[in-house]
Motif scaffolding. Structure first.
Motif, PDB file in Angstrom:
ATOM      1  N   ALA A  72       3.724  26.359  12.513  1.00 31.06           N
ATOM      2  CA  ALA A  72       2.701  26.340  11.465  1.00 31.06           C
ATOM      3  C   ALA A  72       3.193  25.556  10.253  1.00 31.06           C
ATOM      4  CB  ALA A  72       2.335  27.774  11.074  1.00 31.06           C
ATOM      5  N   VAL A  73       4.433  25.760   9.877  1.00 35.55           N
ATOM      6  CA  VAL A  73       5.024  25.000   8.773  1.00 35.55           C
ATOM      7  C   VAL A  73       5.049  23.507   9.105  1.00 35.55           C
ATOM      8  CG1 VAL A  73       7.195  24.592   7.534  1.00 35.55           C
ATOM      9  CG2 VAL A  73       6.384  26.926   7.892  1.00 35.55           C
ATOM     10  N   ASN A  74       5.407  23.190  10.343  1.00 38.04           N
ATOM     11  CA  ASN A  74       5.426  21.791  10.778  1.00 38.04           C
ATOM     12  C   ASN A  74       4.050  21.146  10.663  1.00 38.04           C
ATOM     13  OD1 ASN A  74       6.740  19.496  12.532  1.00 38.04           O
ATOM     14  ND2 ASN A  74       4.848  20.010  13.564  1.00 38.04           N
ATOM     15  N   GLY A  75       3.001  21.855  11.120  1.00 38.41           N
ATOM     16  CA  GLY A  75       1.648  21.313  11.041  1.00 38.41           C
ATOM     17  C   GLY A  75       1.199  21.090   9.611  1.00 38.41           C
ATOM     18  N   ALA A  76       1.529  22.029   8.712  1.00 40.60           N
ATOM     19  CA  ALA A  76       1.148  21.888   7.310  1.00 40.60           C
ATOM     20  C   ALA A  76       1.834  20.693   6.670  1.00 40.60           C
ATOM     21  CB  ALA A  76       1.482  23.168   6.551  1.00 40.60           C
ATOM     22  N   GLY A  77       3.117  20.503   6.946  1.00 36.47           N
ATOM     23  CA  GLY A  77       3.832  19.369   6.380  1.00 36.47           C
ATOM     24  C   GLY A  77       3.334  18.038   6.898  1.00 36.47           C
ATOM     25  N   ASP A  78       3.067  17.976   8.198  1.00 35.78           N
ATOM     26  CA  ASP A  78       2.574  16.722   8.780  1.00 35.78           C
ATOM     27  C   ASP A  78       1.229  16.303   8.194  1.00 35.78           C
ATOM     28  OD1 ASP A  78       4.640  15.926  10.369  1.00 35.78           O
ATOM     29  OD2 ASP A  78       3.872  16.810  12.216  1.00 35.78           O
ATOM     30  N   VAL A  79       0.324  17.273   7.992  1.00 34.67           N
ATOM     31  CA  VAL A  79      -0.995  16.904   7.475  1.00 34.67           C
ATOM     32  C   VAL A  79      -0.900  16.465   6.015  1.00 34.67           C
ATOM     33  CG1 VAL A  79      -1.804  19.145   6.596  1.00 34.67           C
ATOM     34  CG2 VAL A  79      -3.422  17.547   7.611  1.00 34.67           C
ATOM     35  N   MET A  80       0.058  16.985   5.259  1.00 33.82           N
ATOM     36  CA  MET A  80       0.271  16.527   3.889  1.00 33.82           C
ATOM     37  C   MET A  80       0.630  15.036   3.871  1.00 33.82           C
ATOM     38  SD  MET A  80       0.129  18.858   1.325  1.00 33.82           S
ATOM     39  CE  MET A  80      -0.046  20.642   1.138  1.00 33.82           C
ATOM     40  N   ILE A  81       1.542  14.650   4.746  1.00 33.03           N
ATOM     41  CA  ILE A  81       1.940  13.245   4.808  1.00 33.03           C
ATOM     42  C   ILE A  81       0.804  12.387   5.344  1.00 33.03           C
ATOM     43  CG2 ILE A  81       3.515  11.621   5.937  1.00 33.03           C
ATOM     44  CD1 ILE A  81       5.707  13.620   5.732  1.00 33.03           C
ATOM     45  N   THR A  82       0.069  12.895   6.320  1.00 32.37           N
ATOM     46  CA  THR A  82      -1.052  12.146   6.888  1.00 32.37           C
ATOM     47  C   THR A  82      -2.104  11.838   5.832  1.00 32.37           C
ATOM     48  OG1 THR A  82      -0.712  13.144   9.070  1.00 32.37           O
ATOM     49  CG2 THR A  82      -2.872  12.182   8.627  1.00 32.37           C
ATOM     50  N   VAL A  83      -2.459  12.835   5.013  1.00 37.53           N
ATOM     51  CA  VAL A  83      -3.449  12.623   3.954  1.00 37.53           C
ATOM     52  C   VAL A  83      -2.949  11.579   2.955  1.00 37.53           C
ATOM     53  CG1 VAL A  83      -4.576  13.714   1.973  1.00 37.53           C
ATOM     54  CG2 VAL A  83      -4.522  14.881   4.180  1.00 37.53           C
ATOM     55  N   ALA A  84      -1.680  11.657   2.594  1.00 39.09           N
ATOM     56  CA  ALA A  84      -1.126  10.700   1.637  1.00 39.09           C
ATOM     57  C   ALA A  84      -1.135   9.280   2.196  1.00 39.09           C
ATOM     58  CB  ALA A  84       0.295  11.108   1.251  1.00 39.09           C
ATOM     59  N   LEU A  85      -0.736   9.115   3.458  1.00 35.15           N
ATOM     60  CA  LEU A  85      -0.708   7.780   4.059  1.00 35.15           C
ATOM     61  C   LEU A  85      -2.114   7.239   4.276  1.00 35.15           C
ATOM     62  CD1 LEU A  85       2.164   8.141   6.697  1.00 35.15           C
ATOM     63  CD2 LEU A  85       2.202   6.860   4.554  1.00 35.15           C
ATOM     64  N   ALA A  86      -3.043   8.107   4.722  1.00 33.48           N
ATOM     65  CA  ALA A  86      -4.419   7.652   4.934  1.00 33.48           C
ATOM     66  C   ALA A  86      -5.031   7.170   3.626  1.00 33.48           C
ATOM     67  CB  ALA A  86      -5.249   8.778   5.530  1.00 33.48           C
ATOM     68  N   SER A  87      -4.759   7.868   2.554  1.00 33.34           N
ATOM     69  CA  SER A  87      -5.309   7.473   1.260  1.00 33.34           C
ATOM     70  C   SER A  87      -4.731   6.146   0.802  1.00 33.34           C
ATOM     71  CB  SER A  87      -5.011   8.561   0.220  1.00 33.34           C
ATOM     72  OG  SER A  87      -5.561   9.799   0.616  1.00 33.34           O
ATOM     73  N   THR A  88      -3.477   5.912   1.101  1.00 38.59           N
ATOM     74  CA  THR A  88      -2.808   4.684   0.657  1.00 38.59           C
ATOM     75  C   THR A  88      -3.166   3.487   1.527  1.00 38.59           C
ATOM     76  OG1 THR A  88      -0.954   5.985  -0.188  1.00 38.59           O
ATOM     77  CG2 THR A  88      -0.565   3.640   0.192  1.00 38.59           C
ATOM     78  N   VAL A  89      -3.124   3.676   2.849  1.00 38.02           N
ATOM     79  CA  VAL A  89      -3.295   2.560   3.775  1.00 38.02           C
ATOM     80  C   VAL A  89      -4.764   2.282   4.079  1.00 38.02           C
ATOM     81  CG1 VAL A  89      -2.740   1.756   6.109  1.00 38.02           C
ATOM     82  CG2 VAL A  89      -1.039   3.020   4.801  1.00 38.02           C
ATOM     83  N   PHE A  90      -5.586   3.333   4.098  1.00 39.19           N
ATOM     84  CA  PHE A  90      -6.945   3.209   4.631  1.00 39.19           C
ATOM     85  C   PHE A  90      -8.031   3.267   3.557  1.00 39.19           C
ATOM     86  CE2 PHE A  90     -10.717   5.200   6.624  1.00 39.19           C
ATOM     87  CZ  PHE A  90     -11.019   4.194   7.526  1.00 39.19           C
ATOM     88  N   PHE A  91      -8.044   4.299   2.747  1.00 37.03           N
ATOM     89  CA  PHE A  91      -9.184   4.539   1.860  1.00 37.03           C
ATOM     90  C   PHE A  91      -9.146   3.719   0.571  1.00 37.03           C
ATOM     91  CE2 PHE A  91      -9.265   8.552   4.301  1.00 37.03           C
ATOM     92  CZ  PHE A  91     -10.587   8.509   4.706  1.00 37.03           C
ATOM     93  N   SER A  92      -7.990   3.193   0.210  1.00 41.83           N
ATOM     94  CA  SER A  92      -7.868   2.582  -1.117  1.00 41.83           C
ATOM     95  C   SER A  92      -8.336   1.134  -1.173  1.00 41.83           C
ATOM     96  CB  SER A  92      -6.408   2.653  -1.581  1.00 41.83           C
ATOM     97  OG  SER A  92      -5.564   1.956  -0.675  1.00 41.83           O
ATOM     98  N   PRO A 212      -7.240  20.686   3.108  1.00 45.55           N
ATOM     99  CA  PRO A 212      -7.952  20.695   1.826  1.00 45.55           C
ATOM    100  C   PRO A 212      -7.013  20.750   0.627  1.00 45.55           C
ATOM    101  CG  PRO A 212      -8.907  22.289   3.357  1.00 45.55           C
ATOM    102  CD  PRO A 212      -7.621  21.825   3.955  1.00 45.55           C
ATOM    103  N   LEU A 213      -5.899  21.474   0.771  1.00 48.82           N
ATOM    104  CA  LEU A 213      -4.921  21.528  -0.315  1.00 48.82           C
ATOM    105  C   LEU A 213      -4.338  20.149  -0.583  1.00 48.82           C
ATOM    106  CD1 LEU A 213      -3.170  23.068  -2.333  1.00 48.82           C
ATOM    107  CD2 LEU A 213      -1.598  23.601  -0.442  1.00 48.82           C
ATOM    108  N   ALA A 214      -4.054  19.399   0.502  1.00 48.58           N
ATOM    109  CA  ALA A 214      -3.531  18.041   0.341  1.00 48.58           C
ATOM    110  C   ALA A 214      -4.548  17.146  -0.357  1.00 48.58           C
ATOM    111  CB  ALA A 214      -3.161  17.459   1.708  1.00 48.58           C
ATOM    112  N   ALA A 215      -5.841  17.319  -0.029  1.00 49.34           N
ATOM    113  CA  ALA A 215      -6.881  16.527  -0.689  1.00 49.34           C
ATOM    114  C   ALA A 215      -6.951  16.835  -2.180  1.00 49.34           C
ATOM    115  CB  ALA A 215      -8.234  16.792  -0.028  1.00 49.34           C
ATOM    116  N   TRP A 224       1.514  13.517  -5.027  1.00 49.05           N
ATOM    117  CA  TRP A 224       1.594  14.969  -4.979  1.00 49.05           C
ATOM    118  C   TRP A 224       1.513  15.565  -3.580  1.00 49.05           C
ATOM    119  CZ3 TRP A 224       3.441  18.223  -8.423  1.00 49.05           C
ATOM    120  CH2 TRP A 224       3.587  17.773  -9.735  1.00 49.05           C
ATOM    121  N   PRO A 225       0.686  15.057  -2.663  1.00 54.24           N
ATOM    122  CA  PRO A 225       0.759  15.588  -1.289  1.00 54.24           C
ATOM    123  C   PRO A 225       2.136  15.392  -0.662  1.00 54.24           C
ATOM    124  CG  PRO A 225      -1.263  14.341  -1.601  1.00 54.24           C
ATOM    125  CD  PRO A 225      -0.424  14.090  -2.806  1.00 54.24           C
TER     126      PRO A 225
END
Length: 475
Positions: A72-92, A212-215, A224-225
């Motif tokens: 569970a900790v692993n999944g939470a950490g991975d999604v934090m990084i995923t949100v940060a990378l998606a925002s940087t590489v994709f959405f911006s 949602p917390l990462a968002a 911050w994520p």
């Protein structure tokens, strides 16, 4: 006498009552304690509830509960990084530029990963006595890389790409070790598919909470994520060493070769093979692995293809972000449902389950391609998530049934590596596809059809003759 008693009464209990009118310290302290208890109770109550759920049915005694919490900790950490990378590489950036950025990201991270991935399993086979340290190392590496990525995001440095590659490799290394560890932590009368269902479901729930917390953290600031991921993975580093010592035991293990033995349809070689020390795992497992690879390839394809398609052509009446969110939620819900159903079925006739699951996904993909529309795209995401979870857990059941314990750990490690490579391959196809819904989903259906058509005959044959060889398996 009455005058003498009056001062004593003022300093006794009656005196406290008298001071309470002006807000005495006793009442204030009591109010503070009550408030603290009220605030503390939901946290401790939730923690006790989670611990009770993860440690139920003997999982606490065997150590499986600790692995569930770690995942569970692993999944939470991975999604934090995923949100940060998606925002940087994709959405911006605009869509055309985003495609170039994602293509560059794939070229710099995924291409080397396809070279490194086949090495991960054999390398970890050589470290059977250090699995807890390997999991802790994968956690700590991602914690440090999250800080490097946060600096690269702020400065626009190219360090982002090699750091992202490092995160990907560390994440897959953790996944390989985790698959190898689960069989050693099974409680009594606990099937492997049920154990993996619990572990997978914990990861999905943690991802649903952390996303949602990462968002929200991303709205505070881009890094911050990543700071959140750093804290989570540091926690995971310490949790890795709380796993039981038997995780590091390699007693009786050997190395598995993921190749079918045509002379023995079920089970490993009993006779020496050309490469000493290697054993085959049987056609039932290899056919099931091929089916799972097709579904994992579809998963990678849909992630990248739909990300660009829905950004350019959102679902009817919705924004691009909401459209992606709808599809993502549908996929996550389907995955969770597939995990729950797999646990309920308890791996009854896993060959038939795999064939049925892949057939369902194929039918959904063909339907969505022919009658392309918002509702069918969401349905495809849900069915694909459902089928992937069901087929993967059934593959785990086949490995438990047909692969002896001596080589089971290695089989898990190597199969997980192969599935990750299939995801990379599907993602690469998705990034280069034209943004045409019918064409793209037709390609996705073809990916699934290739795996299904080559698998169904072998799996059905294995199911038909399984009873004849069940008693001859190596224990």
């Amino acid at each position: 006498m009455a005058a003498a008693k009056s001062p004593q009464g003022a300093t006794g209990v009656g005196g406290v009552r008298g001071n309470s009118k002006g807000g005495g310290p006793g009442r204030i302290q009591g109010a503070v304690r009550a408030l603290g208890h009220a605030l503390h109770l939901p946290v401790t109550g939730t923690a006790r509830g989670i611990r009770k759920a993860t440690h139920a049915h003997g999982a606490g005694e065997s150590g499986l509960g600790k692995l569930i919490e770690l995942h569970a900790v692993n999944g939470a950490g991975d999604v934090m990084i995923t949100v940060a990378l998606a925002s940087t590489v994709f959405f911006s950036v605009p869509t055309d530029e985003a495609r170039g950025r994602v293509a560059l990201y794939l070229a710099i991270t995924m291409a080397p990963f396809t070279v490194l991935a086949p090495v991960i399993g054999p390398l970890l086979d050589r470290l059977p006595h250090g699995r807890r340290a390997a999991m802790a190392g994968a956690m700590l590496a991602r914690a440090l890389l999250a800080l490097i990525i946060s600096g690269a995001v702020a400065s626009g440095s190219l360090q982002l790409y090699p750091a992202a590659l490092g995160v990907l490799v560390a994440s897959k290394a953790y996944g390989v070790v985790r698959s190898a560890v689960v069989p050693r932590l099974l409680p009594p009368r606990f099937s492997l598919v049920r154990a993996n269902s619990r572990v997978t479901l914990a990861g999905l729930l943690a991802t649903a909470v952390a996303a949602p917390l990462a968002a929200v953290l991303h709205r505070v600031g881009d890094p911050w994520p990543l700071y959140g991921a750093f804290a989570i993975f540091v926690l995971g580093t310490f949790l890795s060493f709380t796993l039981p010592p038997k995780v590091d035991s390699a007693k009786g293990e050997d190395i598995a070769l993921l190749a079918a033995d045509e002379g023995h349809l079920h089970g490993p070689h009993r006779q020496p093979v050309k490469r000493p020390g290697l054993r085959t795992v049987g056609t039932a497992v290899t056919h099931a692995l091929a089916a799972n690879a097709s579904l994992r390839g579809l998963s990678g394809f849909l992630i990248f293809f739909l990300a660009f398609l829905l950004r350019e052509h959102p679902l009817t009446g919705q924004s691009a972000a909401v459209s992606l969110g709808i599809v993502g939620v549908a996929a996550g819900a389907g995955n969770a449902l597939g995990t729950a159903v797999a646990s309920w079925l308890r791996a009854r006739a896993p060959e038939i389950i795999i064939v049925t699951a892949v057939g369902m996904v194929l039918g959904a993909a063909i339907t969505a391609a022919v009658f392309f529309g918002a509702f069918l795209v969401a349905c495809l995401a849900a069915v694909a998530g459902f089928g992937q979870a069901l087929a993967k857990l059934s593959l785990d059941a086949l490995i438990q049934r047909d692969v002896p314990e001596q080589v089971r750990t290695s089989a898990f490690a190597r199969s997980e590596t192969l599935l990750q490579m299939a995801w990379v391959f599907g993602g690469a196809i998705g990034i280069v596809m034209p943004l045409n819904g019918t064409l793209g989903l037709s390609v996705g259906a073809a990916i699934v059809a290739a795996g299904w058509l080559t698998t169904v005959r072998g799996l059905l044959a294995s199911a038909r003759y399984g009873g004849k060889t069940k008693g001859s398996r190596v224990a």
